[in-house]
Design a protein around this motif. Sequence first.
Motif, short mmCIF file in Angstrom:
data_model
loop_
_atom_site.label_atom_id
_atom_site.label_comp_id
_atom_site.label_asym_id
_atom_site.label_seq_id
_atom_site.Cartn_x
_atom_site.Cartn_y
_atom_site.Cartn_z
N UNK A 265 9.02 -22.28 -27.71
CA UNK A 265 9.64 -23.36 -26.93
C UNK A 265 8.77 -24.62 -26.90
N UNK A 266 7.50 -24.50 -27.37
CA UNK A 266 6.57 -25.64 -27.37
C UNK A 266 6.41 -26.21 -25.96
N UNK A 267 6.26 -25.28 -25.00
CA UNK A 267 6.14 -25.67 -23.61
C UNK A 267 5.10 -24.78 -22.94
N UNK A 268 4.72 -25.16 -21.73
CA UNK A 268 3.72 -24.36 -21.04
C UNK A 268 3.65 -24.62 -19.56
N UNK A 269 2.83 -23.79 -18.90
CA UNK A 269 2.61 -23.87 -17.46
C UNK A 269 1.12 -23.77 -17.19
N UNK A 270 0.58 -24.77 -16.51
CA UNK A 270 -0.83 -24.75 -16.06
C UNK A 270 -0.82 -24.45 -14.57
N UNK A 271 -1.36 -23.32 -14.19
CA UNK A 271 -1.30 -22.86 -12.80
C UNK A 271 -2.22 -23.67 -11.88
N UNK A 272 -3.45 -23.85 -12.28
CA UNK A 272 -4.43 -24.52 -11.43
C UNK A 272 -4.50 -26.01 -11.71
N UNK A 273 -5.66 -26.59 -11.48
CA UNK A 273 -5.81 -28.04 -11.69
C UNK A 273 -5.60 -28.41 -13.16
N UNK A 274 -4.91 -29.54 -13.35
CA UNK A 274 -4.67 -30.04 -14.70
C UNK A 274 -4.62 -31.56 -14.66
N UNK A 275 -4.95 -32.14 -15.80
CA UNK A 275 -4.91 -33.59 -15.95
C UNK A 275 -4.14 -33.89 -17.24
#
Length: 170
Positions: free
Chosen positions: A118-128
Amino acid sequence: MRTLASIALCLFAAASAQAFDSAEWHEKREVLLREAERLQAAYSNCLQNVHEPAESITVPVETFPDGSVKTVVSARRARFFLREGLIWAEGVVIRKFAPDGSEESRIDAASCVVDRAMKSGWAEGPARVRHGKTTFCGKGVYFSSLESYVRVFRDSEIESSDFSSGGIAL
């Protein structure tokens, strides 16, 4: 602050489209929200099964028609879930390149899961997240390379020095 980020994303989408269809946008946004929820659940499942992760990995996720890399994930530690098509990663940098090879967007995250199909994602914690001169920061970040979409769910901040609407700088 979450509302500010959502408004900014809507304004950005509206400014880049010639005829903005709000009903279509809300429908698409709902589909992307469901995808974010799916990946958030996948992140939790992957995290429970991370055993002996690989170290210092770089994986192309998407390519241009000529074969050059469009999106790549680099991580300090990662675990591949081949059956699910997922990569769990820690100490992550995701780069999306323009056709000329220049860096178009960048996501730095403490940890995330990426769905290669799907070329997608999820970052659970801190992200920039950086795109051009615009930066989003927060926790719980969903991103879709195919849709050129990013949503910060918690503790969001946006900073931009090139954001404009209709040619007038805000």
